[in-house]
Design a protein around this motif. Structure first.
Motif, mmCIF file in Angstrom:
data_model
loop_
_atom_site.group_PDB
_atom_site.id
_atom_site.type_symbol
_atom_site.label_atom_id
_atom_site.label_comp_id
_atom_site.label_asym_id
_atom_site.label_seq_id
_atom_site.Cartn_x
_atom_site.Cartn_y
_atom_site.Cartn_z
ATOM 1 N N THR A 56 0.817 -1.207 0.000
ATOM 2 C CA THR A 56 0.000 0.000 0.000
ATOM 3 C C THR A 56 0.856 1.264 0.000
ATOM 4 O O THR A 56 0.314 2.366 -0.138
ATOM 5 C CB THR A 56 -0.942 0.028 1.224
ATOM 6 N N ASP A 57 2.169 1.120 0.157
ATOM 7 C CA ASP A 57 3.085 2.261 0.117
ATOM 8 C C ASP A 57 3.376 2.604 -1.349
ATOM 9 O O ASP A 57 3.855 1.751 -2.097
ATOM 10 C CB ASP A 57 4.387 1.906 0.836
ATOM 11 N N PRO A 58 3.088 3.817 -1.802
ATOM 12 C CA PRO A 58 3.233 4.132 -3.230
ATOM 13 C C PRO A 58 4.621 3.846 -3.787
ATOM 14 O O PRO A 58 4.749 3.282 -4.883
ATOM 15 C CB PRO A 58 2.904 5.627 -3.302
ATOM 16 N N ASN A 59 5.666 4.231 -3.065
ATOM 17 C CA ASN A 59 7.023 4.054 -3.585
ATOM 18 C C ASN A 59 7.435 2.589 -3.621
ATOM 19 O O ASN A 59 7.966 2.099 -4.628
ATOM 20 C CB ASN A 59 8.011 4.862 -2.744
ATOM 21 N N LEU A 60 7.193 1.876 -2.525
ATOM 22 C CA LEU A 60 7.570 0.467 -2.484
ATOM 23 C C LEU A 60 6.717 -0.354 -3.439
ATOM 24 O O LEU A 60 7.211 -1.287 -4.087
ATOM 25 C CB LEU A 60 7.437 -0.068 -1.062
ATOM 26 N N ALA A 61 5.438 -0.009 -3.549
ATOM 27 C CA ALA A 61 4.563 -0.736 -4.467
ATOM 28 C C ALA A 61 5.039 -0.584 -5.910
ATOM 29 O O ALA A 61 5.040 -1.555 -6.683
ATOM 30 C CB ALA A 61 3.127 -0.233 -4.329
ATOM 31 N N GLU A 62 5.452 0.622 -6.277
ATOM 32 C CA GLU A 62 5.939 0.836 -7.639
ATOM 33 C C GLU A 62 7.233 0.072 -7.890
ATOM 34 O O GLU A 62 7.464 -0.455 -8.986
ATOM 35 C CB GLU A 62 6.148 2.337 -7.883
ATOM 36 N N ARG A 63 8.066 -0.030 -6.872
ATOM 37 C CA ARG A 63 9.309 -0.798 -6.984
ATOM 38 C C ARG A 63 9.007 -2.275 -7.242
ATOM 39 O O ARG A 63 9.621 -2.909 -8.107
ATOM 40 C CB ARG A 63 10.105 -0.647 -5.688
ATOM 41 N N ILE A 64 8.045 -2.827 -6.495
ATOM 42 C CA ILE A 64 7.691 -4.235 -6.665
ATOM 43 C C ILE A 64 6.984 -4.455 -7.998
ATOM 44 O O ILE A 64 7.234 -5.449 -8.690
ATOM 45 C CB ILE A 64 6.809 -4.703 -5.496
ATOM 46 N N ARG A 65 6.107 -3.539 -8.374
ATOM 47 C CA ARG A 65 5.433 -3.653 -9.666
ATOM 48 C C ARG A 65 6.456 -3.689 -10.812
ATOM 49 O O ARG A 65 6.366 -4.498 -11.732
ATOM 50 C CB ARG A 65 4.486 -2.470 -9.874
ATOM 51 N N GLY A 66 7.455 -2.808 -10.722
ATOM 52 C CA GLY A 66 8.485 -2.779 -11.749
ATOM 53 C C GLY A 66 9.276 -4.075 -11.799
ATOM 54 O O GLY A 66 9.630 -4.561 -12.881
ATOM 55 N N HIS A 67 9.561 -4.652 -10.629
ATOM 56 C CA HIS A 67 10.300 -5.917 -10.590
ATOM 57 C C HIS A 67 9.489 -7.040 -11.217
ATOM 58 O O HIS A 67 10.031 -7.862 -11.974
ATOM 59 C CB HIS A 67 10.650 -6.265 -9.146
ATOM 60 N N TYR A 68 8.208 -7.077 -10.946
ATOM 61 C CA TYR A 68 7.350 -8.085 -11.583
ATOM 62 C C TYR A 68 7.366 -7.927 -13.101
ATOM 63 O O TYR A 68 7.430 -8.907 -13.846
ATOM 64 C CB TYR A 68 5.925 -7.980 -11.047
ATOM 65 N N ALA A 69 7.287 -6.684 -13.575
ATOM 66 C CA ALA A 69 7.295 -6.444 -15.017
ATOM 67 C C ALA A 69 8.625 -6.867 -15.636
ATOM 68 O O ALA A 69 8.658 -7.477 -16.722
ATOM 69 C CB ALA A 69 7.015 -4.966 -15.298
ATOM 70 N N GLU A 70 9.726 -6.551 -14.964
ATOM 71 C CA GLU A 70 11.047 -6.909 -15.497
ATOM 72 C C GLU A 70 11.239 -8.419 -15.554
ATOM 73 O O GLU A 70 11.736 -8.954 -16.554
ATOM 74 C CB GLU A 70 12.140 -6.272 -14.633
ATOM 75 N N THR A 71 10.873 -9.109 -14.498
ATOM 76 C CA THR A 71 11.066 -10.559 -14.491
ATOM 77 C C THR A 71 10.162 -11.234 -15.518
ATOM 78 O O THR A 71 10.567 -12.218 -16.154
ATOM 79 C CB THR A 71 10.799 -11.146 -13.097
ATOM 80 N N ALA A 72 8.954 -10.718 -15.702
ATOM 81 C CA ALA A 72 8.056 -11.291 -16.704
ATOM 82 C C ALA A 72 8.636 -11.092 -18.111
ATOM 83 O O ALA A 72 8.609 -12.003 -18.941
ATOM 84 C CB ALA A 72 6.673 -10.657 -16.601
ATOM 85 N N ALA A 73 9.181 -9.893 -18.364
ATOM 86 C CA ALA A 73 9.763 -9.614 -19.678
ATOM 87 C C ALA A 73 10.979 -10.493 -19.952
ATOM 88 O O ALA A 73 11.257 -10.858 -21.100
ATOM 89 C CB ALA A 73 10.145 -8.141 -19.778
ATOM 90 N N GLU A 74 11.713 -10.843 -18.894
ATOM 91 C CA GLU A 74 12.911 -11.668 -19.039
ATOM 92 C C GLU A 74 12.609 -13.157 -18.930
ATOM 93 O O GLU A 74 13.522 -13.985 -19.058
ATOM 94 C CB GLU A 74 13.929 -11.266 -17.961
ATOM 95 N N GLY A 75 11.353 -13.515 -18.673
ATOM 96 C CA GLY A 75 10.978 -14.916 -18.560
ATOM 97 C C GLY A 75 11.512 -15.598 -17.322
ATOM 98 O O GLY A 75 11.729 -16.813 -17.314
ATOM 99 N N ARG A 76 11.710 -14.827 -16.242
ATOM 100 C CA ARG A 76 12.232 -15.380 -14.991
ATOM 101 C C ARG A 76 11.146 -15.391 -13.930
ATOM 102 O O ARG A 76 10.281 -14.516 -13.922
ATOM 103 C CB ARG A 76 13.422 -14.552 -14.480
ATOM 104 N N PRO A 77 11.210 -16.327 -12.989
ATOM 105 C CA PRO A 77 10.249 -16.295 -11.884
ATOM 106 C C PRO A 77 10.614 -15.217 -10.873
ATOM 107 O O PRO A 77 11.774 -14.834 -10.740
ATOM 108 C CB PRO A 77 10.377 -17.695 -11.273
ATOM 109 N N VAL A 78 9.628 -14.723 -10.162
ATOM 110 C CA VAL A 78 9.860 -13.798 -9.056
ATOM 111 C C VAL A 78 10.298 -14.614 -7.849
ATOM 112 O O VAL A 78 9.654 -15.596 -7.486
ATOM 113 C CB VAL A 78 8.585 -13.004 -8.727
ATOM 114 N N ARG A 79 11.421 -14.222 -7.238
ATOM 115 C CA ARG A 79 11.964 -14.961 -6.094
ATOM 116 C C ARG A 79 11.752 -14.168 -4.813
ATOM 117 O O ARG A 79 11.944 -12.953 -4.777
ATOM 118 C CB ARG A 79 13.461 -15.225 -6.287
ATOM 119 N N ALA A 80 11.403 -14.885 -3.756
ATOM 120 C CA ALA A 80 11.154 -14.226 -2.477
ATOM 121 C C ALA A 80 12.389 -13.482 -1.985
ATOM 122 O O ALA A 80 12.285 -12.371 -1.450
ATOM 123 C CB ALA A 80 10.722 -15.258 -1.444
#
Length: 360
Positions: A200-224
């Motif tokens: 719910t934190d705007p800055n951290l949420a955008e950081r995580i959203r970007g990581h999901y987008a990057e890993t999806a584009a690279e065909g990698r799984p998101v790791r904890a």
């Protein structure tokens, strides 16, 4: 004795819900679900946490880690996201569904939660509460003690396990009724409202959203482990693909260091106090046939991550103290897995215009 299983966030509402049901001579066992986005640090000291909750509130709590299914759900929640990257409805459905599956395990007859009708705009509207009950399979098993008298009676109420007249009719966003009830129970030390989910934190949420987008584009799984690092300090995604986490304070340094995993680089100033950093190389960045423990300075220089190491050193110096910046150059030691340095690099602090595009 009748037993209820409570979904426990650690906030005031869930604490009060437990105490209201306990007051009816019902045994309450609370479950606190964990993900990288809420409660992750508690896994480092679970017994201390359980003792603290027992001492402060008289509540027995267990921890249950839902990291992997949560990361999968977050990629595409059926009910979408809230204002930021928060999948509040799907989150509730997942947690309540898991709690329902735990009923037989802990010997409980029904579930309770601290939800209050109308308190949260996304997940606590009347229609949304019904959707959550339906999709989690908890309809008629889920009792919300703080607002129960605004809702139809549930099975535990109809069957006489719970006295409905001793439940409450809280509604809306005012916290006054909860604070008054807390005072009656002698509870004066509780978390402030607002939720503990970083999504719910705007800055951290955008950081995580970007990581999901990057890993999806690279065909990698998101790791904890990558998510936890991304939430640990100043974060930079370097041009070579490495993630750099940089501590802001002494406590921040310790938090960053606690997120190290096998294969990460530790960076720290050799002759001055200052920020410590963890550099996580992208997959496949080591020379062919080499393990992390075999790498040495010569091979590191030849590896694809060499440029990122230089950039990381410059960033450590950029956020070092004034004396280091005025000096113009300093030495940063780099460790890989073992605590002793395997190499040291001397360079100048990074220029702001250079690293701004790398910030996350």
């Amino acid at each position: 004795m009748t037993t209820a299983l409570a979904l426990y966030s650690g906030g005031l509402d869930s604490t009060l819900a437990c105490r209201v049901i306990m007051e009816q001579n019902i045994r309450v066992l609370a479950v606190k679900f964990i993900s990288p986005f809420f409660g992750a640090d508690l896994l480092q000291y679970p017994e201390q946490y359980r003792q603290m909750v027992r001492r402060k509130y008289g509540i027995e709590v267990i921890l249950r880690d839902l990291t992997e299914p949560y990361l999968q759900m977050l990629a595409a929640p059926a009910h979408g996201y809230g204002k930021n990257f928060n999948p509040c409805v799907d989150c509730k459905i997942m947690l309540m569904g898991e709690a329902r599956r735990m009923l037989a395990e802990v010997g409980a007859e029904f579930l309770i939660s601290g939800e209050v009708l109308g308190q949260r705009p996304m997940s606590q509207r009347r229609d949304t509460l019904r959707v959550i009950e339906r999709d989690s399979g908890c309809a008629d098993l889920l009792l919300r003690p703080l607002c129960a008298r605004n809702l139809p009676p549930t099975k535990p109420e109809r069957e006489g396990l719970v006295d409905r007249e001793k439940l409450y009719d809280f509604k809306g966003r005012s916290r006054t009724p909860q604070m008054q009830l807390a005072a009656r129970f002698g509870i004066d030390d509780y978390e402030s409202p607002g939720g503990g989910c970083v999504l719910t934190d705007p800055n951290l949420a955008e950081r995580i959203r970007g990581h999901y987008a990057e890993t999806a584009a690279e065909g990698r799984p998101v790791r904890a482990e990558d998510i936890l690092l991304l939430l640990s300090g100043r974060i930079f995604k370097l041009p070579g693909g490495s993630i750099l986490a940089l501590g802001r304070t002494e406590a921040g340094n310790q938090r960053v260091l606690s997120r190290r995993i096998h294969g990460d680089w530790l960076l720290q100033l050799r002759d001055h106090p200052g920020p410590q950093a963890v550099l996580r190389p992208p997959a496949g960045s080591l020379p062919n046939g080499e393990t992390e423990r075999q790498i040495n300075a010569e091979k590191a220089a030849a590896a694809p991550l060499a440029a990122d190491l230089q950039r990381a050193v410059a960033l450590v110096l950029r956020y070092a103290g004034k004396a280091v910046r005025q000096q113009g150059r300093a030495v940063v030691e780099l460790c890989r897995d073992r605590e002793e340095p395997v190499m040291a690099l001397e360079t100048a602090p990074a220029r702001d215009e250079e690293f701004i595009p790398w910030r996350r």
